[in-house]
Design an enzyme around this catalytic site. Structure first.
Site, PDB file in Angstrom:
ATOM      1  CG  ASN A 117       0.033  -0.394   2.597  1.00 41.69           C
ATOM      2  OD1 ASN A 117       0.909   0.164   2.515  1.00 41.69           O
ATOM      3  ND2 ASN A 117      -0.802  -0.256   3.885  1.00 41.69           N
ATOM      4  NE  ARG A 256       1.878   1.765  12.341  1.00 42.90           N
ATOM      5  CZ  ARG A 256       1.041   1.644  11.398  1.00 42.90           C
ATOM      6  NH1 ARG A 256       1.123   2.776  10.130  1.00 42.90           N
ATOM      7  NH2 ARG A 256       0.816   0.011  10.571  1.00 42.90           N
ATOM      8  CD  GLN A 285      -4.811   3.535  13.568  1.00 36.54           C
ATOM      9  OE1 GLN A 285      -4.347   4.347  13.261  1.00 36.54           O
ATOM     10  NE2 GLN A 285      -4.904   2.717  13.725  1.00 36.54           N
ATOM     11  CG  HIS A 309      -4.918   3.867   9.356  1.00 34.07           C
ATOM     12  ND1 HIS A 309      -3.971   2.654  10.783  1.00 34.07           N
ATOM     13  CD2 HIS A 309      -4.460   3.473   8.885  1.00 34.07           C
ATOM     14  CE1 HIS A 309      -2.468   2.604  10.587  1.00 34.07           C
ATOM     15  NE2 HIS A 309      -2.996   2.839   8.973  1.00 34.07           N
TER      16      HIS A 309
HETATM   17  P1  NAD Z   1       9.947   0.782   4.431  1.00 39.25           P
HETATM   18  O1  NAD Z   1      11.095  -0.089   5.694  1.00 39.25           O
HETATM   19  O2  NAD Z   1      10.339   0.926   3.278  1.00 39.25           O
HETATM   20  O3  NAD Z   1      11.148   2.393   5.174  1.00 39.25           O
HETATM   21  C1  NAD Z   1      11.160   2.725   6.086  1.00 39.25           C
HETATM   22  C2  NAD Z   1      12.517   3.828   6.003  1.00 39.25           C
HETATM   23  O4  NAD Z   1      12.270   4.714   7.609  1.00 39.25           O
HETATM   24  C3  NAD Z   1      13.737   3.104   6.355  1.00 39.25           C
HETATM   25  O5  NAD Z   1      14.413   3.443   5.117  1.00 39.25           O
HETATM   26  C4  NAD Z   1      14.213   3.186   7.374  1.00 39.25           C
HETATM   27  O6  NAD Z   1      15.836   3.666   6.999  1.00 39.25           O
HETATM   28  C5  NAD Z   1      13.329   4.182   8.077  1.00 39.25           C
HETATM   29  N1  NAD Z   1      13.585   4.778   9.576  1.00 39.25           N
HETATM   30  C6  NAD Z   1      13.393   3.666  10.277  1.00 39.25           C
HETATM   31  N2  NAD Z   1      13.995   4.533  11.455  1.00 39.25           N
HETATM   32  C7  NAD Z   1      14.394   5.820  11.200  1.00 39.25           C
HETATM   33  C8  NAD Z   1      14.531   6.493  11.986  1.00 39.25           C
HETATM   34  N3  NAD Z   1      14.790   6.694  13.265  1.00 39.25           N
HETATM   35  N4  NAD Z   1      14.787   7.427  11.539  1.00 39.25           N
HETATM   36  C9  NAD Z   1      14.478   8.121  10.354  1.00 39.25           C
HETATM   37  N5  NAD Z   1      14.271   6.956   9.131  1.00 39.25           N
HETATM   38  C10 NAD Z   1      14.045   5.737   9.615  1.00 39.25           C
HETATM   39  O7  NAD Z   1       8.512   1.224   5.106  1.00 39.25           O
HETATM   40  P2  NAD Z   1       7.781   1.795   4.275  1.00 39.25           P
HETATM   41  O8  NAD Z   1       6.896   0.921   3.306  1.00 39.25           O
HETATM   42  O9  NAD Z   1       7.533   3.493   3.209  1.00 39.25           O
HETATM   43  O10 NAD Z   1       6.335   2.633   5.313  1.00 39.25           O
HETATM   44  C11 NAD Z   1       6.782   2.569   6.840  1.00 39.25           C
HETATM   45  C12 NAD Z   1       5.979   3.003   7.313  1.00 39.25           C
HETATM   46  O11 NAD Z   1       4.857   3.437   7.005  1.00 39.25           O
HETATM   47  C13 NAD Z   1       5.425   1.590   7.618  1.00 39.25           C
HETATM   48  O12 NAD Z   1       6.310   1.078   8.827  1.00 39.25           O
HETATM   49  C14 NAD Z   1       3.678   1.884   8.707  1.00 39.25           C
HETATM   50  O13 NAD Z   1       4.235   2.288  10.134  1.00 39.25           O
HETATM   51  C15 NAD Z   1       3.624   3.166   8.068  1.00 39.25           C
HETATM   52  N6  NAD Z   1       2.336   3.084   7.061  1.00 39.25           N
HETATM   53  C16 NAD Z   1       0.999   3.246   7.111  1.00 39.25           C
HETATM   54  C17 NAD Z   1      -0.239   3.277   6.471  1.00 39.25           C
HETATM   55  C18 NAD Z   1      -0.945   4.120   6.516  1.00 39.25           C
HETATM   56  O14 NAD Z   1      -1.953   3.595   6.226  1.00 39.25           O
HETATM   57  N7  NAD Z   1      -0.852   5.149   6.985  1.00 39.25           N
HETATM   58  C19 NAD Z   1      -0.359   2.646   5.511  1.00 39.25           C
HETATM   59  C20 NAD Z   1       1.814   1.776   5.460  1.00 39.25           C
HETATM   60  C21 NAD Z   1       2.544   1.986   5.894  1.00 39.25           C
END
Ligand code: NAD
Length: 358
Positions: A117, A256, A285, A309
């Protein structure tokens, strides 16, 4: 084997719309597949407290399917009671509702449907940035009220062009946000991430990495949060960090809720330190009716772009994560290797580098 799924209640909408796959009603389209293989499949939205279906069935389930949209919080306590549990699958992306350290300790694998997503969320981020910067929500509300006072809206409406936009986290979603912002001719695109982008990818979007978080936020007109929730990001955007934001910056968080301090954000909005806050994720949530983010406003009465959400649960996304869950299950039943991109926790170890620097 027993497979337990905690999904959100779909009500009338799910009865009318079978593509709402992530609901209790439509069960990720898995019932006949699982029962055909002779497995027991329990599906419920009841997830809180000792009498919930979640706590009742977790004790002997082998596979747990949860979704970030209606998170069944698998705490260490519950992990210890879940004697048969071997596999947790997140229908979507983001597994912070599972105690990942406890999963490592108990050799429970945690997989998500990575990438399922990320476009859905990146589009929502761009929309949220635009609706804050352009002061859209108060303008629409004015129209519904029957009023027409252009100056009242225009006094706090800007163009995105020539603004500095930065993402905390430049993984799948953060990078897609940067890609989508390129045509807006922003002054600069920045990112803060302990994992640098590959040089080619960074060049393709013309982004600059800033390694110090305070310095990063102090340069941004818009900050968007796109990193997972883990020990290193819980409360990352707090009162102290908000002081370093440019006065009147806009903040978008679809990652989050708990990455941003609830009260500090509301106070920053009320004082005008932030001009706007938007996103779809909440520290609890469903969010309680009196959650301060539902109604928080800037001094001009706008700046709130909060929604439930749903950014990552568009019908397109649901089709992808439902089919991803089925593939993970098929690999598990057939003892096949899982797609490494989906593995958050393998047998007794973190496989991903995204949930904190270890
Ligand atoms: P991903 O694993 O591809 O990327 C996450 C990035 O965050 C990585 O590059 C990682 O190095 C970086 N990161 C981790 N800790 C960090 C920090 N302390 N400071 C800076 N960067 C940091 O994940 P993604 O697919 O891009 O998704 C990211 C997040 O988005 C998910 O973990 C989830 O919590 C959230 N998300 C929300 C929804 C929604 O419906 N709102 C849907 C999908 C994902």
């Amino acid at each position: 084997m027993k497979v337990l799924a905690i999904l959100y209640e779909g009500g009338q909408a799910a009865a009318e719309e079978p593509r709402l796959l992530g609901t209790v009603q439509n069960q990720l389209g898995l019932r006949s597949y699982l029962e055909g293989l002779g497995h027991e499949f329990i599906v419920s939205s009841s997830k809180e407290g000792p009498d919930s279906d979640f706590q009742k069935h977790i004790v002997d389930a082998e596979v747990l399917i949860t979704t970030p949209f209606h998170p069944g919080y698998l705490t260490r306590d519950l992990v210890e009671k879940a004697k048969n549990l071997k596999l947790c699958i997140t229908a979507g992306v983001g597994s912070d509702h599972i105690d990942l350290n406890a999963a490592v300790d108990h050799k429970i694998q945690v997989l998500e449907v990575s990438g399922s997503n990320v476009v859905s969320v990146a589009e929502h981020v761009v929309m949220s940035i635009l609706l804050l910067v352009r002061n859209f929500v108060p303008a629409h509300e004015m129209i519904e009220r029957g009023d027409w006072q252009v100056s009242q809206i225009a006094r706090n409406a800007f163009d995105l062009e020539n603004k500095v936009v930065g993402t905390i986290g430049a993984g799948r979603i953060g990078y897609r946000v940067l890609q989508r912002l390129v045509p807006f001719d922003c002054k600069e695109l920045l990112y803060f991430d302990y994992t640098p982008l590959p040089a080619e990818a960074q060049k393709a979007v013309g982004a600059r990495r800033v390694e110090d978080l305070r310095e990063f936020v102090s340069q941004c007109d818009v900050v968007t949060v796109n990193c997972p929730l883990h020990e290193g990001t819980r409360g990352l955007v707090n009162a102290e960090l908000l002081k370093h934001f440019k006065r009147g910056a806009w903040l978008v968080n679809t990652a989050r809720g708990a990455i941003c301090d609830k009260d500090a954000v509301a106070e920053a909005l009320a004082s005008g330190q932030l001009s706007g806050y938007a996103g779809d994720v909440w520290n609890v949530q469903p969010a309680p009716k009196d959650h301060v983010w539902r109604t928080a406003k800037n001094p001009l009465g706008g700046g709130n772009g909060m929604v439930p959400h749903y950014s990552g649960t568009t019908l397109d996304a649901q089709a992808r994560y439902a089919s991803g869950v089925r593939s993970i299950l098929a690999n598990y039943f057939g003892d096949q290797q899982q797609d490494p991109a989906n593995v958050i926790v393998g047998l007794g170890e973190y496989v991903t580098k995204a949930y904190g620097q270890r």
